[in-house]
Design a protein around this motif. Structure first.
Motif, PDB file in Angstrom:
ATOM      1  N   UNK A   7      -9.531  -1.600   4.249  1.00  0.00           N
ATOM      2  CA  UNK A   7      -9.082  -1.852   2.881  1.00  0.00           C
ATOM      3  C   UNK A   7      -7.577  -1.686   2.732  1.00  0.00           C
ATOM      4  N   UNK A   8      -6.989  -0.668   3.353  1.00  0.00           N
ATOM      5  CA  UNK A   8      -5.542  -0.433   3.239  1.00  0.00           C
ATOM      6  C   UNK A   8      -4.751  -1.601   3.831  1.00  0.00           C
ATOM      7  N   UNK A   9      -5.205  -2.110   4.976  1.00  0.00           N
ATOM      8  CA  UNK A   9      -4.546  -3.273   5.573  1.00  0.00           C
ATOM      9  C   UNK A   9      -4.629  -4.475   4.637  1.00  0.00           C
ATOM     10  N   UNK A  10      -5.788  -4.694   4.057  1.00  0.00           N
ATOM     11  CA  UNK A  10      -5.974  -5.810   3.129  1.00  0.00           C
ATOM     12  C   UNK A  10      -5.085  -5.654   1.897  1.00  0.00           C
ATOM     13  N   UNK A  19       9.426  -6.144  -1.052  1.00  0.00           N
ATOM     14  CA  UNK A  19       9.189  -4.728  -1.339  1.00  0.00           C
ATOM     15  C   UNK A  19       9.450  -3.895  -0.089  1.00  0.00           C
ATOM     16  N   UNK A  20       9.993  -2.721  -0.290  1.00  0.00           N
ATOM     17  CA  UNK A  20      10.239  -1.818   0.833  1.00  0.00           C
ATOM     18  C   UNK A  20       8.919  -1.191   1.277  1.00  0.00           C
ATOM     19  N   UNK A  21       8.928  -0.640   2.483  1.00  0.00           N
ATOM     20  CA  UNK A  21       7.741   0.057   2.984  1.00  0.00           C
ATOM     21  C   UNK A  21       7.401   1.203   2.042  1.00  0.00           C
ATOM     22  N   UNK A  22       8.404   1.870   1.519  1.00  0.00           N
ATOM     23  CA  UNK A  22       8.182   2.981   0.584  1.00  0.00           C
ATOM     24  C   UNK A  22       7.436   2.485  -0.659  1.00  0.00           C
ATOM     25  N   UNK A  23       7.869   1.356  -1.205  1.00  0.00           N
ATOM     26  CA  UNK A  23       7.210   0.808  -2.398  1.00  0.00           C
ATOM     27  C   UNK A  23       5.763   0.395  -2.087  1.00  0.00           C
ATOM     28  N   UNK A  62       2.443   5.949   8.072  1.00  0.00           N
ATOM     29  CA  UNK A  62       1.246   5.148   8.366  1.00  0.00           C
ATOM     30  C   UNK A  62       1.322   3.733   7.780  1.00  0.00           C
ATOM     31  N   UNK A  63       1.983   3.587   6.648  1.00  0.00           N
ATOM     32  CA  UNK A  63       2.148   2.254   6.060  1.00  0.00           C
ATOM     33  C   UNK A  63       3.018   1.396   6.967  1.00  0.00           C
TER      34      UNK A  63
END
Length: 153
Positions: free
Chosen positions: A3-6, A18-22, A33-34
């Motif tokens: 689900x997180x990947x999706x 968008x940044x990885x943080x966002x 992990x993101x």
């Protein structure tokens, strides 16, 4: 793919700037992990590349044409030669091999009808093994999207 990947893929389709943080804040994970998930999706080829979508009309490209092409012959060599030749032109945004009445459908962008006509007469009709081509001019784009539906379940 979980689900997180999706969720990451869905977010990136909407706004790849968008940044990885966002992104991590939106999906409820920390930065690392993101970031690792995004890199893995890129490595797997699920995320192919990041692009800017431009407004063609503001660039003076006012005509979209879908051109169906029938070749005189359909041998492997003829098909590969056609694809190689037509793929060189920036006006051609998409080349789609078809089954049925036509061999290919081309999506062509031009400045105006005269520019498209010049392209059709000087390029398409002069390609090797062109049997016939049929042009359909887009009057109005009702829906235009690059987003795939991703089931978030």
């Amino acid at each position: 793919m979980d689900l997180k990947d999706k969720m990451i893929l869905s977010i990136i389709q909407e706004n790849s700037t968008l940044s990885v943080k966002e992104i991590s804040e939106k999906i409820g994970l920390t930065f690392t992990p993101t970031y690792e998930r995004i890199k893995q999706l890129e490595k797997q080829g699920i995320i192919e590349k990041y692009v800017g979508l431009l407004n063609r009309e503001k660039l003076g490209l006012n005509i979209v044409v879908y051109c169906n092409v029938r070749l005189k012959e359909q041998s492997k060599k003829v098909l590969e030669t056609f694809e190689k030749h037509i793929g060189k032109y920036d006006e051609v945004q998409e080349i789609i091999s078809l089954s049925g009445e036509y061999d290919y459908m081309l999506k062509i962008i031009a400045k105006d009808i005269n520019s498209y006509n010049e392209f059709a007469v000087n390029v398409i009709s002069n390609l090797p093994n062109i049997g016939q081509y049929h042009s359909s001019i887009v009057l109005h784009e009702v829906k235009k999207s690059t987003k795939f539906k991703i089931d978030l379940e």
